[in-house]
Design an enzyme around this catalytic site. Structure first.
Site, PDB file in Angstrom:
ATOM      1  N   HIS A  18       0.847  -1.193   0.000  1.00 40.28           N
ATOM      2  CA  HIS A  18       0.000   0.000   0.000  1.00 40.28           C
ATOM      3  C   HIS A  18       0.881   1.241   0.000  1.00 40.28           C
ATOM      4  O   HIS A  18       2.120   1.149  -0.062  1.00 40.28           O
ATOM      5  CB  HIS A  18      -1.010  -0.034   1.141  1.00 40.28           C
ATOM      6  CG  HIS A  18      -0.431  -0.063   2.536  1.00 40.28           C
ATOM      7  ND1 HIS A  18       0.542   0.817   2.969  1.00 40.28           N
ATOM      8  CD2 HIS A  18      -0.695  -0.869   3.600  1.00 40.28           C
ATOM      9  CE1 HIS A  18       0.836   0.583   4.232  1.00 40.28           C
ATOM     10  NE2 HIS A  18       0.104  -0.458   4.640  1.00 40.28           N
ATOM     11  N   HIS A  21       4.032   1.362   2.351  1.00 41.39           N
ATOM     12  CA  HIS A  21       5.192   0.591   1.889  1.00 41.39           C
ATOM     13  C   HIS A  21       5.852   1.307   0.715  1.00 41.39           C
ATOM     14  O   HIS A  21       7.070   1.334   0.582  1.00 41.39           O
ATOM     15  CB  HIS A  21       4.776  -0.814   1.451  1.00 41.39           C
ATOM     16  CG  HIS A  21       3.996  -1.569   2.470  1.00 41.39           C
ATOM     17  ND1 HIS A  21       2.697  -1.966   2.258  1.00 41.39           N
ATOM     18  CD2 HIS A  21       4.306  -1.976   3.729  1.00 41.39           C
ATOM     19  CE1 HIS A  21       2.261  -2.607   3.331  1.00 41.39           C
ATOM     20  NE2 HIS A  21       3.209  -2.619   4.240  1.00 41.39           N
ATOM     21  N   CYS A 126       2.152 -10.479  20.145  1.00 40.42           N
ATOM     22  CA  CYS A 126       1.197 -10.012  19.138  1.00 40.42           C
ATOM     23  C   CYS A 126       1.650 -10.503  17.776  1.00 40.42           C
ATOM     24  O   CYS A 126       2.734 -10.155  17.314  1.00 40.42           O
ATOM     25  CB  CYS A 126       1.103  -8.483  19.137  1.00 40.42           C
ATOM     26  SG  CYS A 126       0.172  -7.864  17.710  1.00 40.42           S
ATOM     27  N   CYS A 129       2.193  -7.733  15.108  1.00 42.47           N
ATOM     28  CA  CYS A 129       3.479  -7.030  15.232  1.00 42.47           C
ATOM     29  C   CYS A 129       4.638  -8.007  15.066  1.00 42.47           C
ATOM     30  O   CYS A 129       5.764  -7.592  14.870  1.00 42.47           O
ATOM     31  CB  CYS A 129       3.665  -6.381  16.595  1.00 42.47           C
ATOM     32  SG  CYS A 129       2.516  -5.080  16.993  1.00 42.47           S
ATOM     33  N   CYS A 143      -3.241  -5.432  21.700  1.00 48.76           N
ATOM     34  CA  CYS A 143      -2.118  -4.613  21.255  1.00 48.76           C
ATOM     35  C   CYS A 143      -2.676  -3.278  20.758  1.00 48.76           C
ATOM     36  O   CYS A 143      -3.682  -3.233  20.055  1.00 48.76           O
ATOM     37  CB  CYS A 143      -1.376  -5.363  20.145  1.00 48.76           C
ATOM     38  SG  CYS A 143      -0.675  -4.316  18.885  1.00 48.76           S
ATOM     39  N   HIS A 146      -2.659  -2.899  16.764  1.00 49.54           N
ATOM     40  CA  HIS A 146      -3.567  -3.709  15.944  1.00 49.54           C
ATOM     41  C   HIS A 146      -4.948  -3.937  16.557  1.00 49.54           C
ATOM     42  O   HIS A 146      -5.826  -4.491  15.906  1.00 49.54           O
ATOM     43  CB  HIS A 146      -2.911  -5.044  15.599  1.00 49.54           C
ATOM     44  CG  HIS A 146      -1.680  -4.868  14.758  1.00 49.54           C
ATOM     45  ND1 HIS A 146      -0.418  -4.892  15.280  1.00 49.54           N
ATOM     46  CD2 HIS A 146      -1.550  -4.610  13.436  1.00 49.54           C
ATOM     47  CE1 HIS A 146       0.456  -4.677  14.315  1.00 49.54           C
ATOM     48  NE2 HIS A 146      -0.192  -4.494  13.192  1.00 49.54           N
ATOM     49  N   LYS A 293      -5.963   6.448  10.359  1.00 49.59           N
ATOM     50  CA  LYS A 293      -5.004   5.381  10.176  1.00 49.59           C
ATOM     51  C   LYS A 293      -5.413   4.542   8.952  1.00 49.59           C
ATOM     52  O   LYS A 293      -6.597   4.290   8.739  1.00 49.59           O
ATOM     53  CB  LYS A 293      -4.982   4.503  11.436  1.00 49.59           C
ATOM     54  CG  LYS A 293      -3.810   3.597  11.459  1.00 49.59           C
ATOM     55  CD  LYS A 293      -3.812   2.652  12.628  1.00 49.59           C
ATOM     56  CE  LYS A 293      -2.905   1.504  12.237  1.00 49.59           C
ATOM     57  NZ  LYS A 293      -3.153   0.261  12.800  1.00 49.59           N
ATOM     58  N   LYS A 296      -7.439  -1.923   6.518  1.00 49.52           N
ATOM     59  CA  LYS A 296      -8.408  -2.649   5.698  1.00 49.52           C
ATOM     60  C   LYS A 296      -9.820  -2.485   6.232  1.00 49.52           C
ATOM     61  O   LYS A 296     -10.760  -2.315   5.463  1.00 49.52           O
ATOM     62  CB  LYS A 296      -8.037  -4.126   5.702  1.00 49.52           C
ATOM     63  CG  LYS A 296      -7.370  -4.553   4.429  1.00 49.52           C
ATOM     64  CD  LYS A 296      -7.323  -6.056   4.391  1.00 49.52           C
ATOM     65  CE  LYS A 296      -6.834  -6.522   3.044  1.00 49.52           C
ATOM     66  NZ  LYS A 296      -6.548  -7.948   3.060  1.00 49.52           N
TER      67      LYS A 296
HETATM   68  N1  MSP Z   1       8.664  -7.390   8.001  1.00 49.83           N
HETATM   69  C1  MSP Z   1       8.861  -6.277   8.863  1.00 49.83           C
HETATM   70  C2  MSP Z   1      10.166  -5.587   8.558  1.00 49.83           C
HETATM   71  C3  MSP Z   1      11.401  -6.432   8.640  1.00 49.83           C
HETATM   72  S1  MSP Z   1      12.814  -5.572   8.160  1.00 49.83           S
HETATM   73  C4  MSP Z   1      14.075  -6.596   8.569  1.00 49.83           C
HETATM   74  C5  MSP Z   1       7.710  -5.288   8.666  1.00 49.83           C
HETATM   75  N2  MSP Z   1       7.021  -5.370   7.530  1.00 49.83           N
HETATM   76  S2  MSP Z   1       5.763  -4.473   7.119  1.00 49.83           S
HETATM   77  O1  MSP Z   1       5.231  -5.073   5.929  1.00 49.83           O
HETATM   78  O2  MSP Z   1       4.866  -4.333   8.210  1.00 49.83           O
HETATM   79  O3  MSP Z   1       6.325  -3.077   6.710  1.00 49.83           O
HETATM   80  C6  MSP Z   1       6.510  -2.060   7.647  1.00 49.83           C
HETATM   81  C7  MSP Z   1       7.109  -0.858   6.947  1.00 49.83           C
HETATM   82  O4  MSP Z   1       6.244  -0.391   5.888  1.00 49.83           O
HETATM   83  C8  MSP Z   1       7.261   0.355   7.826  1.00 49.83           C
HETATM   84  O5  MSP Z   1       8.427   0.300   8.625  1.00 49.83           O
HETATM   85  C9  MSP Z   1       7.326   1.447   6.810  1.00 49.83           C
HETATM   86  O6  MSP Z   1       8.572   1.409   6.177  1.00 49.83           O
HETATM   87  C10 MSP Z   1       6.255   1.012   5.834  1.00 49.83           C
HETATM   88  N3  MSP Z   1       4.941   1.519   6.220  1.00 49.83           N
HETATM   89  C11 MSP Z   1       3.833   0.767   6.483  1.00 49.83           C
HETATM   90  N4  MSP Z   1       2.783   1.580   6.738  1.00 49.83           N
HETATM   91  C12 MSP Z   1       3.177   2.883   6.653  1.00 49.83           C
HETATM   92  C13 MSP Z   1       2.518   4.123   6.751  1.00 49.83           C
HETATM   93  N5  MSP Z   1       1.244   4.232   7.036  1.00 49.83           N
HETATM   94  N6  MSP Z   1       3.251   5.253   6.528  1.00 49.83           N
HETATM   95  C14 MSP Z   1       4.584   5.196   6.207  1.00 49.83           C
HETATM   96  N7  MSP Z   1       5.221   4.026   6.108  1.00 49.83           N
HETATM   97  C15 MSP Z   1       4.592   2.846   6.406  1.00 49.83           C
HETATM   98  O7  MSP Z   1       7.493  -4.479   9.550  1.00 49.83           O
END
Ligand code: MSP
Length: 528
Positions: A18, A21, A126, A129, A143, A146, A293, A296
């Site tokens: 999304h 990411h 969790c 997380c 948590c 979530h 926030k 989904k």
């Molecule tokens: N798999 C772990 C990371 C392991 S790294 C060794 C993880 N994955 S995640 O799919 O949840 O991705 C989290 C990351 O996505 C966040 O740290 C950030 O980089 C990005 N973001 C997810 N949602 C976000 C927002 N709403 N806004 C900005 N960045 C965000 O955690």
């Protein structure tokens, strides 16, 4: 050759990418392109974190075979980045043999060091997380992040002696003041460590999926212990010692919610294994969607591909990096995107390019005017307004812009403000200044009255646009291409221009007088 090794987090595959990411991945893409333009060898890794309970749950929910599901999801992530023009050089999946090998070697090294012991774990977890929680971090057993109940776990487990590394970490932060950025997050980490670090459980007994603990395959490694090692896998760790040519990474860019894993656990793991920590970890802020926030359940998840298809990839790149200072939280709103698009990109930058190329076609046979470059280095004064132009301002800008790109700063917002600014804001951006230069000199009339002066001004605007195209290149690559196509309409000259490095590109007068100029389609057609 200098090397730049930069990473995104590896993402969970229980869902598709999304906007959040995309935000991180985009910033890394911009940095990678920037260092590429500095003619450095760039390693840009991204990938998927697959050995997670979330993967298992998502596959089950979809009634799918686990392996098939992970293959399909990883492919979807890759495809999304490709569709968005992300120029990663390595896509790592944690189910790949090279990674499993690296994790095994790493875990064994930490074991041999005496930093892993078997004990009994009792506590809360969790799954969303993928991390352990304290009672104090929960509200009604859920948590905070979530809003789902956590699991109670009571089992035999292997532990990593994190508690041993508190002082070493604090020392390291002190000796390397720019290791953790921005400073607010650095301070949070220091406070956290000062409260005392606890050893962490790093295995799950009887888990059906994940990398096995060496010599005790009944236990699977905690997904974070496995995932963090991905950065070493990318460098080639697990095979020969050649990984040392590439490691340490220059920069891990992550969202602030996973900063602690990267700033505390990961460096401690590396210290234990006798491996240098990465050079820098930068945590950026979070995007909400129209004040809420992204989730989904709320149904407000923004798909970066659909958004890019609607407005263009560069428009989305521009908006995300211009709107919010990197490092701070921000809010996404489509209405703001359209406002920014119209004022900065369509009315300001796009308009500038179409005005000047039209003047060239109408008055100078579709060529950059033949001028004496020396005479183009100074500005003119019109109606009491002096225009600082030429080599001076361009040099200043290059210097400023480079500062915004330093990994301790990462102020893409200020960078873009300086280049493109806003159409109706006095002093906002070089392109705004150039539009006013054309207005005040009434260039379209001047060409009829004083052709010599008009030639100089036209050349100056075109040459500035050449610099603008370079400045925008890492952030708005397609726009940069389009500007070059119009101001250097001849393919051979354009190819030569694009071969330049920054030292060459920044020299005033790089646009050869007489170069064909061609008005093309609008860079950013106005959105009504
Ligand atoms: N798999 C772990 C990371 C392991 S790294 C060794 C993880 N994955 S995640 O799919 O949840 O991705 C989290 C990351 O996505 C966040 O740290 C950030 O980089 C990005 N973001 C997810 N949602 C976000 C927002 N709403 N806004 C900005 N960045 C965000 O955690």
């Amino acid at each position: 050759m200098k090397r730049f090794f930069v990473t995104t987090p590896i993402y969970y595959i229980n869902d598709v990418p999304h906007l959040g990411h995309f935000y991180t991945t985009l910033a890394v893409d911009v940095l990678a392109r920037y260092h590429g333009l500095k003619r450095e060898e760039v390693i840009f890794s991204t990938g998927t974190d697959e050995n997670s309970q979330k993967t298992v749950n998502a596959a089950k929910k979809a009634g799918r075979d686990l392996e098939e599901y992970t293959d399909e999801m990883a492919a979807r992530w890759k495809k999304t980045w490709d569709a968005l023009g992300i120029q990663y050089s390595d896509f790592i999946r944690t189910t790949e043999p090279r990674h499993i090998k690296a994790v095994e070697k790493f875990t064994r090294t930490v074991l041999d060091k005496g930093d892993i012991y078997k004990g009994h774990y009792e506590g809360l977890y969790c799954v969303d997380c993928e991390s352990f929680k304290q009672e104090g971090e929960l509200v009604e057993g859920c948590c905070l992040e979530h809003k789902k109940p956590v699991e109670k776990r009571s089992e035999e487990s292997y532990f990593f002696k994190l508690s041993r590394y508190g002082d070493e970490l604090l020392n390291y932060y002190e000796k390397n003041p720019n290791f953790l950025c921005p400073e607010s997050l650095r301070n949070e980490m220091i406070e956290f460590i000062k409260r005392g670090l606890k050893d962490i459980s790093i295995t799950r007994k009887g888990a059906e999926w994940g990398i096995s603990f060496p010599d005790d395959p009944e236990y699977k490694l905690w997904v974070w212990f496995d995932a963090l090692v991905n950065y070493l896998t990318v460098a080639g760790y697990g095979g020969s010692e050649d990984y040392k040519n590439i490691w340490p990474a220059d920069l891990h860019l992550v969202g602030k919610e996973i900063f602690r894993f990267h700033a505390i656990i990961w460096p401690a793991m590396l210290m234990s294994a006798g491996i240098e920590p990465p050079r820098r970890i930068f945590g950026h802020g979070f995007f909400t969607i129209e004040g809420e926030k992204m989730s989904k359940t709320r149904g407000n998840v923004v798909d970066p591909v659909a958004l890019s298809e609607k407005y263009g990839r560069d428009a989305v790149r521009y908006y995300l990096l211009r709107e919010v200072p990197f490092g701070q939280d921000g809010d996404f709103s489509e209405a703001r995107l359209i406002e920014r698009y119209n004022s900065d990109l369509a009315d300001n930058l796009g308009n500038l390019l179409s005005r000047i190329t039209k003047i060239c076609e109408d008055n100078f046979d579709g060529k950059a005017p033949e001028v004496d470059i020396e005479k183009t280095k100074k500005g003119f004064e019109f109606g009491g307004v002096g225009f600082l132009l030429g080599d001076g301002i361009v040099k200043n800008n290059w210097d400023h812009l480079e500062k915004y790109f330093l990994e301790t700063s990462l102020r893409f917002d200020l960078y873009l403000g300086l280049v493109v600014g806003s159409g109706n804001q006095e002093g906002g951006g070089v392109s705004g200044l150039l539009n006013r230069y054309i207005d005040h000199s009434e260039l379209w009339n001047l060409v009829k009255k004083d052709k010599e002066s008009a030639k100089i001004i036209t050349y100056q605007v075109l040459e500035h646009l050449r610099h603008i195209a370079w400045w925008l290149r890492p952030i708005l690559p397609e726009t940069s291409d389009k500007i070059f196509e119009q101001i250097i309409a001849d393919e051979k000259t354009r190819a030569e221009e694009l071969k330049k490095d920054f030292t060459e590109a920044r020299k005033w007068g790089g646009l050869k007088p007489g170069t064909p100029v061609k008005k093309g389609p609008a860079l950013f057609p106005k959105i009504k």
